[in-house]
Design an enzyme around this catalytic site. Structure first.
Site, PDB file in Angstrom:
ATOM      1  N   LEU A 267       0.815  -1.210   0.000  1.00  0.00           N
ATOM      2  CA  LEU A 267       0.000   0.000   0.000  1.00  0.00           C
ATOM      3  C   LEU A 267       0.855   1.269   0.000  1.00  0.00           C
ATOM      4  CD1 LEU A 267      -2.905  -1.097   2.374  1.00  0.00           C
ATOM      5  CD2 LEU A 267      -3.048  -0.753  -0.082  1.00  0.00           C
ATOM      6  N   ARG A 271       0.254   4.122  -2.634  1.00  0.00           N
ATOM      7  CA  ARG A 271      -0.144   5.491  -2.254  1.00  0.00           C
ATOM      8  C   ARG A 271       0.561   6.547  -3.086  1.00  0.00           C
ATOM      9  NH1 ARG A 271      -0.386   3.276   3.809  1.00  0.00           N
ATOM     10  NH2 ARG A 271      -2.582   2.726   3.691  1.00  0.00           N
ATOM     11  N   TYR A 409      -9.613   4.496  -1.757  1.00  0.00           N
ATOM     12  CA  TYR A 409      -8.769   3.292  -1.809  1.00  0.00           C
ATOM     13  C   TYR A 409      -7.296   3.574  -1.500  1.00  0.00           C
ATOM     14  CZ  TYR A 409      -8.448   4.014  -7.041  1.00  0.00           C
ATOM     15  OH  TYR A 409      -8.276   4.476  -8.313  1.00  0.00           O
ATOM     16  N   GLU A 410      -6.542   2.491  -1.288  1.00  0.00           N
ATOM     17  CA  GLU A 410      -5.162   2.550  -0.757  1.00  0.00           C
ATOM     18  C   GLU A 410      -5.162   3.125   0.669  1.00  0.00           C
ATOM     19  OE1 GLU A 410      -3.057   1.084  -2.554  1.00  0.00           O
ATOM     20  OE2 GLU A 410      -3.516   1.407  -4.644  1.00  0.00           O
ATOM     21  N   GLY A 411      -6.228   2.846   1.400  1.00  0.00           N
ATOM     22  CA  GLY A 411      -6.366   3.399   2.756  1.00  0.00           C
ATOM     23  C   GLY A 411      -7.067   4.736   2.666  1.00  0.00           C
TER      24      GLY A 411
END
Length: 602
Positions: A267, A271, A409-411
């Site tokens: 991730l 990011r 998304y991606e946290g």
């Protein structure tokens, strides 16, 4: 490599150390090879993606797969993959460039590309055994096979390690059986390989597995229907169900219980790549809005000549410029750190992993800031188009819908905000970033008498750079006081973490913008960089406002009485300009340059 010899700032150290403009990498520093890569990807984007916008919007999943295969044939899926596994083995900056320029034609393709090259291929490249890499990576790099990443579950989103999918070892120890359900799986509809995370027995952490998927022989894998989504409509997103799915034991990725670490590190790369994916998208939205504003007349005047529209165009361009500045600064830091580790004898896997992990704070900052900027840019794009912006006939509404997922998304951006400050505090505790020394110094400075000398601001950005130094003190003052008060329980105070993260984000973005512009003004002359100088000043002005608001929110929420008064006085002192810029004049000069060139020209 000369880059291995420089003393490279460690991740997070930008906050406590001064950076010289000569030491930042900028888009103006792209090598000939990088410029050629950029042009090749742009041309592919125009021909294969932008030309088919209507088909993507009509949920043509086959088209997404077809374009991905073509991207594979041209090597675009293997830019980051080492040559021995069929990739181009290019540096981190080149992977960012590829990601940036392939992502702006359509959000669906951008998502498929990001999921395949990042979280679909990267975990095998970085954690796989030699056998696993030889077996899977060449097929993924060439686009013969497509990858997906199966982490999220109905009950496990931001808390990724809480997944319920199980992996049970067979009696003979040769295979595992997977049982469970995953959701929001990008590329599920056409993937051949899944990186699946499951829990073995009562392990604390999940474990990663490489799972092959062949619809003709599904091996207990069934797919849900395609999800109906707000945006990225031609990106295949499905649920995946595992029912006694047999996976050979040798397909475990890394070690038992190592899945959470894989997920976190995959991730990090995702990011910063997501930030890259939003950059050219902003440029395209801006240019589309700009061209409309110069053609559209109201009251017998092109709307681009109205101050209200100029303000929008200038802010859109400024945020885009800041995003480029910070993204490529961090990308080159990562590339240099990887090169340094390779020179020290690390394997490719170790060097890449540790290189990206070192700058996890910057990756989170970029993900948050640039994803929010692209959404604002698309929102203002709709506004400039007026009623037409709301219509499917113009490209703005699709851009706005596609941009919306980037903050999730991606946290999510909330998780990333808390992560960036949390990681910084951890680094300080490990001694990687000295926060305590500078924070103590700021505390002592607050007790001293401020200087009333009039400094010499005759050199370009002298006052702005002093301002950046003061804004860093705001972070150290607010975060330092909060850490003193709450200690290890700071992570329980999410609203304070969010405010601190907003300060941290703006410091990094504003500093990156000023350093890039200073470097280029020295090279190309101040006249040639007039627009960029205006944008750097405008970005800083906006950053000061955001930092003032968040600093105040933090201080009034955790300090009382004399401490609160002292901190608020400190905030005032550290956010005070000697000479305020003329904001309207800055915006007008940026907008006028855009209008004359009729494109993003920075």
């Amino acid at each position: 490599m000369e880059s291995t010899k420089k003393d490279i700032l460690r991740g997070g150290q930008f906050l406590v150390k001064e950076t010289n403009c000569e030491d930042v990498f900028t888009p103006e520093d792209f090598s000939e090879e990088q410029v050629m890569m950029k042009e090749a990807v742009k041309e592919f984007n125009e021909r294969e993606i932008i030309a088919h916008k209507a088909r993507f919007e009509a949920k043509d999943f086959d088209l997404t797969e077809e374009v991905m295969k073509k991207a594979g044939e041209l090597g675009f899926l293997g830019v980051a993959v080492p040559e021995e596994f069929g990739g181009l083995g290019m540096g981190f900056v080149s992977t960012m460039i590829t990601c940036e320029y392939i992502s702006s034609g359509n959000g669906s393709l951008s998502t498929a590309f990001g999921a395949h090259t990042g979280i679909g291929t990267m975990p095998i490249t970085l954690y796989g055994t030699e056998e696993q890499k030889k077996k899977y990576v060449p097929k993924l790099a060439s686009g013969e096979w497509m990858g997906s990443y199966c982490l999220t579950e109905p009950g496990a989103g931001s808390d990724a390690n809480s997944g319920k999918t199980t992996a049970t070892l067979s009696e003979d120890g040769k295979s595992y059986k997977l049982n469970g359900q995953k959701m929001w799986i990008t590329n599920a509809g056409f993937c051949n390989v899944m990186i699946v995370f499951a829990r073995i027995e009562d392990d604390k952490n999940i474990t990663g597995f490489i799972v092959e998927y062949d619809p003709a022989n599904p091996n207990g894998i069934t797919l849900g229907e395609e999800e109906h989504k707000l945006g990225i409509r031609a990106s295949s997103t499905r649920q995946v169900f595992y029912n006694d799915t047999v996976v050979p034991a040798e397909n475990m990725l890394s070690v038992r219980g190592g899945g959470f670490k894989i997920a976190v590190n995959a991730l990090n790369v995702g990011r910063i790549k997501l930030a890259a994916a939003c950059l050219d998208s902003q440029r395209r939205v801006l240019e589309t809005a700009l061209q409309y504003a110069t053609e559209r007349k109201q009251f017998k005047t092109p709307i681009a000549e109205f101050g209200a529209i100029k303000a929008k165009l200038a802010e859109m361009a400024t945020n885009c410029y800041a995003g480029e500045s910070a993204s490529y600064r961090a990308a080159k830091n990562i590339e240099d750190r990887i090169a340094m580790r390779l020179a020290d004898g690390n394997t490719h896997q170790e060097a890449e992993l540790k290189g990206v992990e070192e700058y996890a704070i910057e990756c989170s900052i970029l993900k948050v800031t640039v994803s929010e900027d692209v959404q604002n840019c698309a929102d203002e794009g709709i506004q400039i188009f007026g009623g037409m912006g709301f219509s499917e006939e113009t490209p703005m509404e699709a851009a706005w819908r596609d941009a919306r997922i980037a903050r999730i998304y991606e946290g999510t951006n909330e998780i990333n905000r808390m992560l960036s400050v949390g990681m910084l505090v951890k680094k300080a505790m490990k001694g990687h970033v000295d926060l305590l020394g500078p924070a103590t110094a700021v505390g002592n400075e607050l007790l001293g008498i401020p200087s009333f000398d009039t400094p010499d601001y005759s050199e370009l950005f002298a006052e702005e750079k002093e301002m950046i130094g003061k804004l860093k003190k705001v972070f150290l003052m607010v975060a330092g006081s909060a850490i003193q008060k709450f200690g290890p329980d700071l992570d329980q105070h999410q609203q304070l973490l969010m405010a601190a993260a907003n300060i941290l984000n703006e410091v990094y973005m504003a500093e990156s913008t000023i350093l890039r512009t200073e470097k280029n003004a020295k090279r190309f002359g101040e006249d040639a960089q007039a627009g960029q100088i205006a944008m750097a000043r405008l970005y800083l002005y906006n950053a000061v406002d955001i930092i003032t608001k968040n600093g105040k929110e933090g201080i009034v929420s955790f300090a009382e009485g004399d401490e609160q008064r002292m901190l608020l006085m400190g905030l005032k002192r550290f956010t005070k300009y000697a000479n305020h810029p003329n904001v309207v004049a800055l915006r007008n000069s940026i907008a006028e340059k855009l209008t004359v060139e009729n494109k993003y020209c920075f």
